[in-house]
Design a protein around this motif. Sequence first.
Motif, PDB file in Angstrom:
ATOM      1  N   ALA A 248       1.073  -1.234   0.009  1.00 58.78           N
ATOM      2  CA  ALA A 248       0.045   0.057   0.089  1.00 58.78           C
ATOM      3  C   ALA A 248       0.919   1.210   0.016  1.00 58.78           C
ATOM      4  O   ALA A 248       0.628   2.115  -0.821  1.00 58.78           O
ATOM      5  CB  ALA A 248      -0.693  -0.022   1.340  1.00 58.78           C
TER       6      ALA A 248
ATOM      7  N   ARG B 172      -0.942   4.436  -1.206  1.00 63.01           N
ATOM      8  CA  ARG B 172      -2.185   4.275  -0.698  1.00 63.01           C
ATOM      9  C   ARG B 172      -1.982   4.131   1.051  1.00 63.01           C
ATOM     10  O   ARG B 172      -1.208   3.515   1.426  1.00 63.01           O
ATOM     11  CB  ARG B 172      -2.944   3.161  -1.008  1.00 63.01           C
ATOM     12  CG  ARG B 172      -3.190   2.912  -2.704  1.00 63.01           C
ATOM     13  CD  ARG B 172      -4.030   4.237  -2.704  1.00 63.01           C
ATOM     14  NE  ARG B 172      -4.805   4.003  -4.158  1.00 63.01           N
ATOM     15  CZ  ARG B 172      -4.383   4.769  -5.335  1.00 63.01           C
ATOM     16  NH1 ARG B 172      -3.406   5.692  -5.151  1.00 63.01           N
ATOM     17  NH2 ARG B 172      -5.007   4.513  -6.554  1.00 63.01           N
ATOM     18  N   ASP B 173      -2.651   4.962   1.458  1.00 62.05           N
ATOM     19  CA  ASP B 173      -2.789   5.029   3.100  1.00 62.05           C
ATOM     20  C   ASP B 173      -3.701   3.958   3.389  1.00 62.05           C
ATOM     21  O   ASP B 173      -4.959   4.611   3.409  1.00 62.05           O
ATOM     22  CB  ASP B 173      -2.896   6.275   3.836  1.00 62.05           C
ATOM     23  CG  ASP B 173      -2.840   6.219   5.192  1.00 62.05           C
ATOM     24  OD1 ASP B 173      -2.007   5.653   5.699  1.00 62.05           O
ATOM     25  OD2 ASP B 173      -3.271   7.303   5.787  1.00 62.05           O
ATOM     26  N   ILE B 174      -3.834   2.748   4.021  1.00 63.76           N
ATOM     27  CA  ILE B 174      -4.571   2.180   4.669  1.00 63.76           C
ATOM     28  C   ILE B 174      -4.470   1.596   6.102  1.00 63.76           C
ATOM     29  O   ILE B 174      -3.255   1.732   6.616  1.00 63.76           O
ATOM     30  CB  ILE B 174      -4.785   0.581   3.787  1.00 63.76           C
ATOM     31  CG1 ILE B 174      -3.462  -0.261   3.904  1.00 63.76           C
ATOM     32  CG2 ILE B 174      -5.042   1.089   2.285  1.00 63.76           C
ATOM     33  CD1 ILE B 174      -3.687  -1.441   3.341  1.00 63.76           C
ATOM     34  N   SER B 175      -5.402   1.283   6.793  1.00 65.38           N
ATOM     35  CA  SER B 175      -5.447   0.941   8.111  1.00 65.38           C
ATOM     36  C   SER B 175      -5.093  -0.435   8.350  1.00 65.38           C
ATOM     37  O   SER B 175      -5.256  -1.358   7.350  1.00 65.38           O
ATOM     38  CB  SER B 175      -6.492   1.301   8.811  1.00 65.38           C
ATOM     39  OG  SER B 175      -7.949   0.390   8.307  1.00 65.38           O
TER      40      SER B 175
ATOM     41  N   GLU C  94      -8.229  -2.517   7.139  1.00 66.55           N
ATOM     42  CA  GLU C  94      -8.163  -2.490   5.846  1.00 66.55           C
ATOM     43  C   GLU C  94      -7.275  -3.899   5.386  1.00 66.55           C
ATOM     44  O   GLU C  94      -7.554  -4.452   4.522  1.00 66.55           O
ATOM     45  CB  GLU C  94      -7.918  -1.100   5.217  1.00 66.55           C
ATOM     46  CG  GLU C  94      -9.094  -0.175   5.355  1.00 66.55           C
ATOM     47  CD  GLU C  94      -8.762   1.245   4.737  1.00 66.55           C
ATOM     48  OE1 GLU C  94      -9.443   1.653   4.193  1.00 66.55           O
ATOM     49  OE2 GLU C  94      -7.504   1.605   5.195  1.00 66.55           O
TER      50      GLU C  94
END
Length: 188
Positions: free
Chosen positions: A112, A117-120, A123
């Motif tokens: 990511a 992309r910033d994902i938790s 996620e």
Amino acid sequence: MLRATSTALHKITFTASTCAQRHAKIIFVIRDPADSLVSYYHFYKSMAWVNFTDTIDELFEAWMSGNVGYGSYWDWHHDWTALLEKLPTNNVHIVNFEQLKARPQDEILRLARFINRDISVLEAEKIEKISEFSRMQETVNTRLMPQFIRSGQVGEGGRTLGKGQMERLAAAMSHLKMQCPMLPLDQY
């Protein structure tokens, strides 16, 4: 816009200049050669229209000499290394299949970041669940090749191939490591 393509192409159809002009990011997956060979064997056996009748020992000899349908495993690494070495390192992300299997969330988060992309973590957990082999076997249409998504197991090559074959693979990998130093092949 994010566009993606997946390939196991032997001959490089991408050029360094094209990749640089388009700011391409390449995710390069490496896998244990013994596991790749066993996977390739089952892949071919699953294609009824190919009428593949070789034993694993016969395929091993063809694999070692590079005389297989999709081209040489060894040349594939050389060809891709030649391209990857010409690209900025921040445009190349190398995924080790075995590490991906061992720590999928860590690799999902790294991927990511690589594609900005910033994902938790939550996620990443969801992505991990929908990416599991059992889930893909349920959701991917594999009617024509029922074993296309077969097992994704790590270590199957070592359990399938003989000691002499594993020694020959190790010797070939030592040679490949010297020729492709940018690839993290040390564990093979």
